[in-house]
Design a protein around this motif. Structure first.
Motif, PDB file in Angstrom:
ATOM      1  N   ARG A  29       0.838  -1.202   0.000  1.00 35.63           N
ATOM      2  CA  ARG A  29       0.000   0.000   0.000  1.00 35.63           C
ATOM      3  C   ARG A  29       0.875   1.255   0.000  1.00 35.63           C
ATOM      4  O   ARG A  29       0.603   2.209  -0.733  1.00 35.63           O
ATOM      5  CB  ARG A  29      -0.930  -0.008   1.210  1.00 35.63           C
ATOM      6  CG  ARG A  29      -1.886   1.149   1.197  1.00 35.63           C
ATOM      7  CD  ARG A  29      -2.990   1.003   2.228  1.00 35.63           C
ATOM      8  NE  ARG A  29      -3.785   2.215   2.183  1.00 35.63           N
ATOM      9  CZ  ARG A  29      -3.906   3.063   3.186  1.00 35.63           C
ATOM     10  NH1 ARG A  29      -3.349   2.816   4.346  1.00 35.63           N
ATOM     11  NH2 ARG A  29      -4.635   4.155   3.047  1.00 35.63           N
TER      12      ARG A  29
ATOM     13  N   ASP B 121      -0.138   4.943  -1.053  1.00 35.31           N
ATOM     14  CA  ASP B 121      -1.245   4.869  -0.103  1.00 35.31           C
ATOM     15  C   ASP B 121      -2.614   4.779  -0.778  1.00 35.31           C
ATOM     16  O   ASP B 121      -3.577   5.420  -0.362  1.00 35.31           O
ATOM     17  CB  ASP B 121      -1.209   6.031   0.895  1.00 35.31           C
ATOM     18  CG  ASP B 121      -0.066   5.881   1.878  1.00 35.31           C
ATOM     19  OD1 ASP B 121       0.220   4.732   2.272  1.00 35.31           O
ATOM     20  OD2 ASP B 121       0.544   6.896   2.248  1.00 35.31           O
ATOM     21  N   VAL B 122      -2.691   3.931  -1.802  1.00 32.69           N
ATOM     22  CA  VAL B 122      -3.978   3.637  -2.425  1.00 32.69           C
ATOM     23  C   VAL B 122      -4.932   3.183  -1.322  1.00 32.69           C
ATOM     24  O   VAL B 122      -4.498   2.657  -0.292  1.00 32.69           O
ATOM     25  CB  VAL B 122      -3.815   2.537  -3.501  1.00 32.69           C
ATOM     26  CG1 VAL B 122      -3.290   1.257  -2.926  1.00 32.69           C
ATOM     27  CG2 VAL B 122      -5.112   2.276  -4.238  1.00 32.69           C
ATOM     28  N   SER B 123      -6.218   3.383  -1.517  1.00 33.21           N
ATOM     29  CA  SER B 123      -7.156   3.008  -0.459  1.00 33.21           C
ATOM     30  C   SER B 123      -7.074   1.503  -0.211  1.00 33.21           C
ATOM     31  O   SER B 123      -6.902   0.719  -1.145  1.00 33.21           O
ATOM     32  CB  SER B 123      -8.589   3.396  -0.829  1.00 33.21           C
ATOM     33  OG  SER B 123      -9.175   2.426  -1.655  1.00 33.21           O
TER      34      SER B 123
ATOM     35  N   THR C 260      -9.348  -0.544   0.528  1.00 31.38           N
ATOM     36  CA  THR C 260     -10.467  -1.231  -0.113  1.00 31.38           C
ATOM     37  C   THR C 260     -10.146  -1.535  -1.571  1.00 31.38           C
ATOM     38  O   THR C 260     -10.357  -2.655  -2.050  1.00 31.38           O
ATOM     39  CB  THR C 260     -11.751  -0.379  -0.022  1.00 31.38           C
ATOM     40  OG1 THR C 260     -12.019  -0.114   1.357  1.00 31.38           O
ATOM     41  CG2 THR C 260     -12.931  -1.075  -0.658  1.00 31.38           C
TER      42      THR C 260
END
Length: 110
Positions: A47, A52-54, A56
């Motif tokens: 991530r 820092d992609v979500s 989810t």
């Protein structure tokens, strides 16, 4: 589930290349594959490598890639399967071509 032979965006036939392009064209899929090319990575580290992609969205992409047999989850984290490693080899070729293209000197077949 994305798999060859099943309909995807842009293809009613489910041709393998169309299924692959549909999968690779989804947000963050290529980035995830690129970040896994050097070996296993924990979810948290992956991530961070992916800006820092979500969580989810990252979970969704990893699930698709695992279902497609491209990514595996092992003791050390997420890693490319043998199929995924073969795909990464082709992505490395595209990366070389793109670098030449960016420099304005790529030729067909480079």
């Amino acid at each position: 589930m994305i798999e060859p032979g099943k309909r995807v965006r842009g293809s009613r036939t489910g041709r393998p290349i169309m299924v692959l392009l549909d999968l690779l064209g989804q947000r963050w899929t290529l980035r995830v594959l690129w970040e896994l090319r050097d070996g296993p990575v924990s979810f948290r580290a992956l991530r961070a490598k992916c800006d820092d992609v979500s969580p989810t969205l990252l979970n969704a992409r990893l699930k698709q890639l695992r279902e497609g047999g491209i990514v595996e989850l092992g003791d050390e984290g997420f890693r490319l399967s043998s199929q995924g490693a073969a795909l990464a080899g082709h992505l490395n070729g595209l990366n070389r071509w793109a670098k030449g293209w960016a420099q304005g000197n790529s030729q067909p077949g480079d």
